[in-house]
Design a protein around this motif. Structure first.
Motif, PDB file in Angstrom:
ATOM      1  N   ASP A 161      -3.067  -5.632  14.675  1.00  0.00           N
ATOM      2  CA  ASP A 161      -2.319  -4.380  14.616  1.00  0.00           C
ATOM      3  C   ASP A 161      -1.473  -4.503  13.343  1.00  0.00           C
ATOM      4  O   ASP A 161      -0.523  -5.296  13.286  1.00  0.00           O
ATOM      5  CB  ASP A 161      -1.432  -4.255  15.864  1.00  0.00           C
ATOM      6  N   VAL A 162      -1.840  -3.744  12.300  1.00  0.00           N
ATOM      7  CA  VAL A 162      -1.187  -3.960  10.995  1.00  0.00           C
ATOM      8  C   VAL A 162       0.307  -3.646  11.017  1.00  0.00           C
ATOM      9  O   VAL A 162       1.081  -4.264  10.288  1.00  0.00           O
ATOM     10  CB  VAL A 162      -1.898  -3.183   9.853  1.00  0.00           C
ATOM     11  N   ASP A 163       0.710  -2.706  11.874  1.00  0.00           N
ATOM     12  CA  ASP A 163       2.146  -2.385  11.933  1.00  0.00           C
ATOM     13  C   ASP A 163       2.942  -3.576  12.447  1.00  0.00           C
ATOM     14  O   ASP A 163       4.064  -3.827  12.025  1.00  0.00           O
ATOM     15  CB  ASP A 163       2.395  -1.162  12.831  1.00  0.00           C
ATOM     16  N   GLU A 164       2.300  -4.321  13.340  1.00  0.00           N
ATOM     17  CA  GLU A 164       2.959  -5.487  13.921  1.00  0.00           C
ATOM     18  C   GLU A 164       2.948  -6.667  12.949  1.00  0.00           C
ATOM     19  O   GLU A 164       3.960  -7.314  12.712  1.00  0.00           O
ATOM     20  CB  GLU A 164       2.181  -5.888  15.176  1.00  0.00           C
ATOM     21  N   THR A 165       1.751  -6.964  12.388  1.00  0.00           N
ATOM     22  CA  THR A 165       1.602  -8.184  11.585  1.00  0.00           C
ATOM     23  C   THR A 165       1.988  -7.997  10.126  1.00  0.00           C
ATOM     24  O   THR A 165       2.398  -8.944   9.466  1.00  0.00           O
ATOM     25  CB  THR A 165       0.145  -8.674  11.629  1.00  0.00           C
ATOM     26  N   LEU A 166       1.844  -6.772   9.618  1.00  0.00           N
ATOM     27  CA  LEU A 166       2.105  -6.535   8.192  1.00  0.00           C
ATOM     28  C   LEU A 166       3.195  -5.481   7.980  1.00  0.00           C
ATOM     29  O   LEU A 166       3.369  -4.964   6.879  1.00  0.00           O
ATOM     30  CB  LEU A 166       0.806  -6.112   7.486  1.00  0.00           C
ATOM     31  N   GLY A 167       3.934  -5.231   9.035  1.00  0.00           N
ATOM     32  CA  GLY A 167       5.012  -4.247   8.958  1.00  0.00           C
ATOM     33  C   GLY A 167       6.033  -4.562   7.878  1.00  0.00           C
ATOM     34  O   GLY A 167       6.622  -3.651   7.283  1.00  0.00           O
ATOM     35  N   ILE A 213      -8.718  -1.627   5.491  1.00  0.00           N
ATOM     36  CA  ILE A 213      -8.621  -0.158   5.555  1.00  0.00           C
ATOM     37  C   ILE A 213      -7.341   0.246   6.295  1.00  0.00           C
ATOM     38  O   ILE A 213      -6.559   1.075   5.812  1.00  0.00           O
ATOM     39  CB  ILE A 213      -9.883   0.446   6.218  1.00  0.00           C
ATOM     40  N   ALA A 214      -7.111  -0.376   7.442  1.00  0.00           N
ATOM     41  CA  ALA A 214      -5.894  -0.056   8.218  1.00  0.00           C
ATOM     42  C   ALA A 214      -4.643  -0.412   7.416  1.00  0.00           C
ATOM     43  O   ALA A 214      -3.652   0.334   7.398  1.00  0.00           O
ATOM     44  CB  ALA A 214      -5.916  -0.818   9.541  1.00  0.00           C
ATOM     45  N   TYR A 215      -4.701  -1.537   6.737  1.00  0.00           N
ATOM     46  CA  TYR A 215      -3.565  -2.030   5.951  1.00  0.00           C
ATOM     47  C   TYR A 215      -3.251  -1.075   4.791  1.00  0.00           C
ATOM     48  O   TYR A 215      -2.092  -0.701   4.567  1.00  0.00           O
ATOM     49  CB  TYR A 215      -3.922  -3.426   5.433  1.00  0.00           C
ATOM     50  N   LEU A 216      -4.270  -0.649   4.067  1.00  0.00           N
ATOM     51  CA  LEU A 216      -4.031   0.237   2.909  1.00  0.00           C
ATOM     52  C   LEU A 216      -3.613   1.643   3.355  1.00  0.00           C
ATOM     53  O   LEU A 216      -2.800   2.291   2.694  1.00  0.00           O
ATOM     54  CB  LEU A 216      -5.260   0.279   1.994  1.00  0.00           C
ATOM     55  N   LYS A 217      -4.141   2.090   4.489  1.00  0.00           N
ATOM     56  CA  LYS A 217      -3.671   3.378   5.025  1.00  0.00           C
ATOM     57  C   LYS A 217      -2.186   3.278   5.381  1.00  0.00           C
ATOM     58  O   LYS A 217      -1.414   4.209   5.150  1.00  0.00           O
ATOM     59  CB  LYS A 217      -4.488   3.775   6.265  1.00  0.00           C
ATOM     60  N   GLY A 218      -1.800   2.137   5.934  1.00  0.00           N
ATOM     61  CA  GLY A 218      -0.385   1.893   6.257  1.00  0.00           C
ATOM     62  C   GLY A 218       0.478   1.877   5.008  1.00  0.00           C
ATOM     63  O   GLY A 218       1.608   2.384   5.003  1.00  0.00           O
ATOM     64  N   GLN A 219      -0.053   1.307   3.921  1.00  0.00           N
ATOM     65  CA  GLN A 219       0.689   1.280   2.658  1.00  0.00           C
ATOM     66  C   GLN A 219       0.899   2.701   2.121  1.00  0.00           C
ATOM     67  O   GLN A 219       1.973   3.044   1.622  1.00  0.00           O
ATOM     68  CB  GLN A 219      -0.051   0.436   1.617  1.00  0.00           C
ATOM     69  N   ALA A 220      -0.160   3.525   2.240  1.00  0.00           N
ATOM     70  CA  ALA A 220      -0.053   4.920   1.774  1.00  0.00           C
ATOM     71  C   ALA A 220       1.030   5.648   2.569  1.00  0.00           C
ATOM     72  O   ALA A 220       1.862   6.372   2.004  1.00  0.00           O
ATOM     73  CB  ALA A 220      -1.402   5.621   1.929  1.00  0.00           C
ATOM     74  N   LYS A 221       1.025   5.426   3.878  1.00  0.00           N
ATOM     75  CA  LYS A 221       1.996   6.083   4.752  1.00  0.00           C
ATOM     76  C   LYS A 221       3.429   5.626   4.446  1.00  0.00           C
ATOM     77  O   LYS A 221       4.384   6.387   4.545  1.00  0.00           O
ATOM     78  CB  LYS A 221       1.641   5.730   6.205  1.00  0.00           C
ATOM     79  N   VAL A 273      -0.536   4.901  -5.082  1.00  0.00           N
ATOM     80  CA  VAL A 273      -1.901   4.531  -5.467  1.00  0.00           C
ATOM     81  C   VAL A 273      -2.099   3.097  -4.963  1.00  0.00           C
ATOM     82  O   VAL A 273      -1.110   2.373  -4.786  1.00  0.00           O
ATOM     83  CB  VAL A 273      -2.093   4.648  -7.004  1.00  0.00           C
ATOM     84  N   VAL A 274      -3.333   2.714  -4.663  1.00  0.00           N
ATOM     85  CA  VAL A 274      -3.579   1.314  -4.272  1.00  0.00           C
ATOM     86  C   VAL A 274      -4.660   0.706  -5.158  1.00  0.00           C
ATOM     87  O   VAL A 274      -5.571   1.396  -5.611  1.00  0.00           O
ATOM     88  CB  VAL A 274      -3.986   1.161  -2.777  1.00  0.00           C
ATOM     89  N   GLN A 275      -4.506  -0.592  -5.396  1.00  0.00           N
ATOM     90  CA  GLN A 275      -5.512  -1.310  -6.184  1.00  0.00           C
ATOM     91  C   GLN A 275      -6.175  -2.363  -5.308  1.00  0.00           C
ATOM     92  O   GLN A 275      -5.512  -3.068  -4.548  1.00  0.00           O
ATOM     93  CB  GLN A 275      -4.877  -1.959  -7.411  1.00  0.00           C
ATOM     94  N   ILE A 276      -7.496  -2.456  -5.435  1.00  0.00           N
ATOM     95  CA  ILE A 276      -8.276  -3.473  -4.717  1.00  0.00           C
ATOM     96  C   ILE A 276      -8.621  -4.560  -5.725  1.00  0.00           C
ATOM     97  O   ILE A 276      -9.304  -4.306  -6.717  1.00  0.00           O
ATOM     98  CB  ILE A 276      -9.561  -2.843  -4.119  1.00  0.00           C
ATOM     99  N   PHE A 277      -8.101  -5.764  -5.478  1.00  0.00           N
ATOM    100  CA  PHE A 277      -8.309  -6.887  -6.393  1.00  0.00           C
ATOM    101  C   PHE A 277      -9.512  -7.710  -5.951  1.00  0.00           C
ATOM    102  O   PHE A 277      -9.461  -8.365  -4.909  1.00  0.00           O
ATOM    103  CB  PHE A 277      -7.083  -7.805  -6.392  1.00  0.00           C
ATOM    104  N   ASP A 278     -10.587  -7.671  -6.731  1.00  0.00           N
ATOM    105  CA  ASP A 278     -11.714  -8.563  -6.454  1.00  0.00           C
ATOM    106  C   ASP A 278     -11.729  -9.645  -7.527  1.00  0.00           C
ATOM    107  O   ASP A 278     -12.557  -9.648  -8.436  1.00  0.00           O
ATOM    108  CB  ASP A 278     -13.038  -7.782  -6.442  1.00  0.00           C
ATOM    109  N   SER A 279     -10.787 -10.580  -7.395  1.00  0.00           N
ATOM    110  CA  SER A 279     -10.577 -11.599  -8.428  1.00  0.00           C
ATOM    111  C   SER A 279     -11.815 -12.458  -8.663  1.00  0.00           C
ATOM    112  O   SER A 279     -12.032 -12.950  -9.755  1.00  0.00           O
ATOM    113  CB  SER A 279      -9.411 -12.504  -8.025  1.00  0.00           C
ATOM    114  N   TRP A 280     -12.633 -12.626  -7.624  1.00  0.00           N
ATOM    115  CA  TRP A 280     -13.790 -13.529  -7.739  1.00  0.00           C
ATOM    116  C   TRP A 280     -15.120 -12.778  -7.727  1.00  0.00           C
ATOM    117  O   TRP A 280     -16.176 -13.375  -7.564  1.00  0.00           O
ATOM    118  CB  TRP A 280     -13.729 -14.603  -6.642  1.00  0.00           C
TER     119      TRP A 280
END
Length: 344
Positions: A115-121, A189-197, A202-209
Motif C-alpha cells: 500500500d504505497v500510502d502506507e509504505t511510501l507516504g 504505477i501506484a507510487y507515481l500516481k501517488g506522487q502526481a496526487k 512531471v515524473v521521470q523514469i530512470f532506467d540507469s542500466w
C-alpha cells in the motif's frame, strides 16, 4: 496551489514555443553541495529521505543556489524495493547493499505489492511540503526507477558495472523474472500516481542500466514495462524516460507516448532526434565530467551543445547525474550559460 511563475519545463514538454530552453541537472539535489554535506554528516541517508523537512530542504537547495528551472524531489529509486519488503542499506563509499536479494521463485514470497500510502507516504509528504515551500517558483519533478533497473539491484544485491547475475536470472528463470518485473511495475504505477496526487508536476523514469541490454532484450525486459507505466500515467502527469545508453531503442521509447526522452552524451542530438521523431522533447546531454573544465570552457561547450539541439524541443541537462566533486560555481556556470543562450 500557487500558479507556477516559471513553467518553461512544462511548456517545453508540451512542445510549445518558449522564450528560452529550460535547464536542470540530474542528481542536482545533493552530493556536490556543501549545505547538503552538512546535513549528510548529521543524518543517515534514509533519515534524509524519510524526513519531509530534510527532503524538502535538500530538494530546494539547487533551485536557490544554482538557479535551475525545476526541482526534483530528494529520494532514491530503491525506496520501491524497500516498500516491497526487501532490506536496502546505503553503505558509505560503496553505495546500495541488499543483504537478502531475490535469487529464485520462492524469494518472491518475501515480496508484496505494498500500500504505497502506507509504505511510501513519507515521499508524498515530502512532495507536498516541497510544493508548498517552492510556492510556484519552479515545477517539481517526481521520479522512480524503471522496473529493469530495480530488478538489477534486487537480484544482484549491490551495484555492478555489468549486472551479470541479474541478466543470468532473467535468462535462466524468465518466468520468475517477468513476475518480479510485473510486481515492480504495478508498485511503480501506484507510487507515481501517488506522487502526481501529492504535487509532482512531471515524473521521470530512470532506467540507469537499460544500456546493458541489447535492443531485443531491452524491449522484452525493460521497455514493455516502461510502456505500461507511461500508459497508466497518460492522463495523470507528463513523463520523461531516461534510459542511459539505450539509444538504439529511442524510437520505441518515443512510441510509448512519453513527453520527454533523456539522452546521454554518447549520441549526437541530430541522431537522437532522427530516431525519436519530432513529437517528443529531448533532454540532455552534457557530459557531467565536463563540468570539471574551467568555466570559460564550460560556457563554450554549452553553446556547442545548445547549437546541436537548436530549433528542436529541448530541456538542457546532463547526460547522467552530477558528480560529487563538481564545484558549485561550475554547476552554476552551466545553468547560467544555458539561460544566456539565444539563437537570435
Amino acid at each position: 496551489m500557487s500558479q507556477l511563475k516559471n513553467d518553461l519545463l512544462l511548456r517545453t514538454l508540451r512542445g510549445e514555443e518558449t522564450e528560452r530552453t529550460p535547464v536542470w541537472m540530474m542528481r542536482q539535489a545533493g552530493r556536490y553541495l556543501p549545505d547538503y554535506m552538512k546535513l549528510k554528516e548529521k543524518y543517515s541517508f534514509f533519515e534524509r529521505c524519510q524526513t519531509p523537512e530534510l527532503a524538502t530542504e535538500i530538494t530546494i537547495q539547487p533551485v536557490e543556489q544554482v538557479g535551475v528551472d525545476a526541482a526534483i524531489i530528494f529520494s532514491d529509486i530503491l525506496v520501491v524495493p524497500q516498500a516491497m519488503g526487501l532490506e536496502v542499506q546505503m553503505v558509505e563509499g560503496k553505495g546500495p547493499f541488499l543483504p537478502d536479494p531475490v535469487k529464485q521463485e520462492k524469494d518472491l514470497q518475501r515480496l508484496h505489492l505494498p500500500d504505497v500510502d502506507e509504505t511510501l507516504g513519507y515521499v508524498f509528504d515530502a512532495l507536498r511540503l516541497t510544493k508548498k515551500t517552492l510556492d510556484g517558483r519552479v515545477p517539481l519533478i517526481g521520479f522512480a526507477g524503471a522496473p529493469w533497473t530495480l530488478l538489477c539491484y534486487m537480484v544482484q544485491g549491490k551495484g555492478s558495472k555489468t549486472f551479470d547475475e541479474a541478466k543470468a536470472f532473467c535468462y535462466t528463470q524468465p518466468g520468475t523474472a517477468h513476475r518480479l518485473l510485473q510486481m515492480i511495475t504495478d508498485t511503480t504505477i501506484a507510487y507515481l500516481k501517488g506522487q502526481a496526487k501529492a504535487g509532482a508536476d512531471v515524473v521521470q523514469i530512470f532506467d540507469s542500466w537499460g544500456g546493458l541490454l541489447g535492443p531485443d532484450d531491452f524491449e522484452n525486459l525493460s521497455l514493455r514495462y516502461i510502456r505500461q507505466i507511461v500508459a497508466a500515467l497518460k492522463d495523470v502527469i507528463p513523463t520523461i524516460i531516461f534510459a542511459k545508453g539505450a539509444f538504439s531503442s529511442l524510437e520505441g521509447m518515443a512510441a510509448t507516448g512519453a513527453q520527454g526522452l533523456g539522452i546521454d552524451w554518447c549520441i549526437r542530438p541530430a541522431m537522437a532526434r532522427q530516431l525519436a521523431g519530432a513529437n517528443v522533447t529531448l533532454q540532455g546531454n552534457f557530459d557531467p565530467a565536463k563540468l570539471m573544465s574551467p568555466i570559460p570552457v564550460i560556457e563554450q561547450e554549452v553553446k556547442t551543445m545548445m547549437a546541436a539541439f537548436s530549433g528542436t524541443r529541448h530541456i538542457a541537462n546532463l547526460g547522467h547525474g552530477i558528480l560529487p566533486e563538481i564545484p558549485v560555481d561550475h554547476a552554476r556556470a552551466f545553468v547560467q550559460a544555458v539561460k544566456n543562450y539565444r539563437t537570435f
